[in-house]
Scaffold this active site. Structure first.
Site, PDB file in Angstrom:
ATOM      1  N   PRO A  51      30.569  32.114  39.327  1.00  8.24           N
ATOM      2  CA  PRO A  51      31.214  33.353  39.802  1.00  8.24           C
ATOM      3  C   PRO A  51      32.296  33.911  38.877  1.00  8.24           C
ATOM      4  CG  PRO A  51      31.129  31.697  41.556  1.00  8.24           C
ATOM      5  CD  PRO A  51      30.795  31.001  40.270  1.00  8.24           C
ATOM      6  N   GLU A  52      32.740  33.128  37.896  1.00  6.50           N
ATOM      7  CA  GLU A  52      33.828  33.592  37.033  1.00  6.50           C
ATOM      8  C   GLU A  52      33.375  34.749  36.148  1.00  6.50           C
ATOM      9  OE1 GLU A  52      36.720  32.741  37.552  1.00  6.50           O
ATOM     10  OE2 GLU A  52      36.645  30.784  38.519  1.00  6.50           O
ATOM     11  N   GLY A  53      34.306  35.665  35.870  1.00 10.54           N
ATOM     12  CA  GLY A  53      33.987  36.875  35.133  1.00 10.54           C
ATOM     13  C   GLY A  53      34.066  36.733  33.623  1.00 10.54           C
ATOM     14  N   PHE A  54      33.741  37.820  32.951  1.00 14.75           N
ATOM     15  CA  PHE A  54      33.645  37.882  31.495  1.00 14.75           C
ATOM     16  C   PHE A  54      34.957  37.492  30.821  1.00 14.75           C
ATOM     17  CE2 PHE A  54      33.770  40.193  27.448  1.00 14.75           C
ATOM     18  CZ  PHE A  54      32.539  39.903  26.913  1.00 14.75           C
ATOM     19  N   HIS A 265      44.296  50.520  33.988  1.00 12.70           N
ATOM     20  CA  HIS A 265      43.214  49.683  34.525  1.00 12.70           C
ATOM     21  C   HIS A 265      43.412  49.597  36.023  1.00 12.70           C
ATOM     22  CE1 HIS A 265      41.495  45.510  35.484  1.00 12.70           C
ATOM     23  NE2 HIS A 265      40.543  46.415  35.603  1.00 12.70           N
ATOM     24  N   ARG A 267      41.949  48.178  39.075  1.00 14.03           N
ATOM     25  CA  ARG A 267      41.011  47.187  39.618  1.00 14.03           C
ATOM     26  C   ARG A 267      40.839  47.383  41.122  1.00 14.03           C
ATOM     27  NH1 ARG A 267      39.589  41.883  37.993  1.00 14.03           N
ATOM     28  NH2 ARG A 267      38.036  41.080  39.473  1.00 14.03           N
ATOM     29  N   ASP A 350      35.746  50.260  27.385  1.00 18.00           N
ATOM     30  CA  ASP A 350      36.901  50.630  28.207  1.00 18.00           C
ATOM     31  C   ASP A 350      38.156  49.904  27.743  1.00 18.00           C
ATOM     32  OD1 ASP A 350      35.901  52.522  29.934  1.00 18.00           O
ATOM     33  OD2 ASP A 350      35.465  51.134  31.563  1.00 18.00           O
ATOM     34  N   THR A 367      42.416  39.258  34.716  1.00 14.66           N
ATOM     35  CA  THR A 367      42.169  38.810  33.343  1.00 14.66           C
ATOM     36  C   THR A 367      41.701  39.967  32.466  1.00 14.66           C
ATOM     37  OG1 THR A 367      39.941  38.085  34.003  1.00 14.66           O
ATOM     38  CG2 THR A 367      41.672  36.416  33.962  1.00 14.66           C
TER      39      THR A 367
END
Length: 407
Positions: A51-54, A265, A267, A350, A367
């Site tokens: 599940p962790e993001g880029f 940014h 989110r 982005d 992050t």
């Protein structure tokens, strides 16, 4: 049997600690060169919790890369290479073009620049050079957290082999021809360099992998070596050129440190649910952007928004800011660009645009925002223009930590 295993492990560890970083090749011979075809080369693989993001995965890479770099600088473990795990089925990548498609690091990064810092190699380079159809990993160490990391009120570096319910929950980055000979579960906490102790348990292994690599912590966060590693993480040239073209043609800037626009940014998605006390409402966001411009950027009327917000919510934000006489921009890839760059590449574009803005406002503990702040530090922006955040509509608004660059 369990007691015998522990005794053997302790014996091997005692031997390994006599020279924990002892290498097996001479830097003067070819076997120490970064050549994945060399039969003496050993490979260190890792993966991250699915599940962790880029951007968290970028940080985990840095932990392993710094570990390898520091070891090589000592003239040790010169036969080891760090394998870059392909990008595969990340949670935030929603495009249908991403399904079932492992991507090499070269899709997003300049791999030659990565190699200038640490001995890294793409997984597809290794698979191409395999004489058989299957790549066998000798040992997969599945890292697990301790139930009580502060046992006795102290957080201590430690590890322990755990044979209960041991399994690997990954899928080798979507490659069906990668297999494991042995799986060993280990409760682990502490600095990443202690992984060498685990490797020493099986000294004849050529291919070693650590699952859940995010559990191992930085040896030293924010040091010069950390920043040297971060500087080497240059983006793919095509992504950089696309971002620069957008900045020049939409935001009227051809310089490294732009003065013509502010970047935000914003989110949304999971943060509005899991961190609703840390993020503002739509109208709170508008008020904070307007306030920042009036306080710090009176001559600026261009605002760039990077966001994962639903289209309807993003359009409403843009409409309200335009009502306040701002020119609002958001990068929307063409079908060709999305096909070429994928969701991850679009997110990087982005980030690049935000990195060059005169002033940046990020999202607390994202992050994605952290990586932009690092990029701005490397570019040379004043930290006052970088470490800013969107605050909740009410309550405490903790200021972002400042991790400034060390040259």
């Amino acid at each position: 049997m369990h007691l015998i295993f522990i005794l053997i492990a302790n014996l091997l560890l005692t031997t390994a600690e006599q020279d924990l970083f002892e290498g097996t090749c001479d830097a003067a011979v070819k076997s120490c060169q970064n050549d994945p075809q060399n039969h003496d080369t050993k490979f260190l693989f890792y993966d991250v919790n699915p599940p962790e993001g880029f951007n968290l995965r970028r940080d985990v890479y840095m932990r392993f890369a710094v570990m390898m770099s520091e070891t090589h600088k000592k003239g040790k473990k010169l036969d080891w290479r760090l394998v870059l795990p392909p990008w595969y089925r990340l949670y935030h990548w929603r495009s249908q073009r991403m399904i079932g498609q492992p991507l090499p690091w070269s899709t997003f990064f300049d791999v030659n620049s990565l190699k200038s810092f640490a001995p890294v190699v793409e997984l597809n380079e290794i698979l191409t050079n395999e004489t058989s159809n299957t790549l066998e990993i000798d040992t997969v160490y599945v890292l697990q957290n301790y139930d009580d990391p502060f046992e006795g009120g102290i957080f201590a570096d430690k590890w322990q082999v755990n044979k209960d319910n041991c399994r690997y929950d990954g899928d080798f980055w979507g490659h069906a021809n990668v297999k494991a000979k042995e799986i060993v579960c280990v409760r682990f906490q502490g600095q990443i360099s202690r992984l060498w102790e685990l490797i020493s348990l099986h000294p004849s292994d050529k291919n070693v992998m650590f699952a859940h690599g995010e559990i191992a912590l930085h040896d030293s966060y924010g040091t010069k070596n950390y920043w040297d590693c971060r500087k080497s993480m240059k983006f793919n040239e095509n992504l950089v050129k696309t971002a620069e073209y957008y900045i020049e043609n939409n935001l009227n800037c051809t310089e490294k440190l732009c003065k013509s626009y502010m970047a935000v940014h914003w989110r949304r998605q999971d943060f509005t649910r899991s961190r609703h006390n840390d993020v503002p409402s739509l109208h709170g966001t508008i008020d904070q952007i307007d306030h920042a411009v009036r306080m710090h950027l009176r001559k600026i009327k261009k605002i760039f928004i990077a966001s994962d917000a639903p289209t309807s919510e993003l359009n409403l934000l843009i409409h309200e800011l335009e009502y306040l006489k701002y020119e609002v921009f958001h990068f929307t890839p063409s079908k060709t660009e999305l096909e070429l760059f994928k969701d991850g590449g679009v997110a990087i574009i982005d980030q690049i645009i935000c990195s060059h803005a005169a002033y940046f406002i990020g999202t607390h503990e994202s992050t994605y925002s952290f990586r932009i702040q690092e990029e701005r530090e490397i570019l040379g922006f004043d930290s006052d223009t970088t470490f800013n955040r969107l605050c909740p509509d009410s309550g405490v608004c903790e200021k972002p930590s400042r991790w400034t660059v060390i040259h």
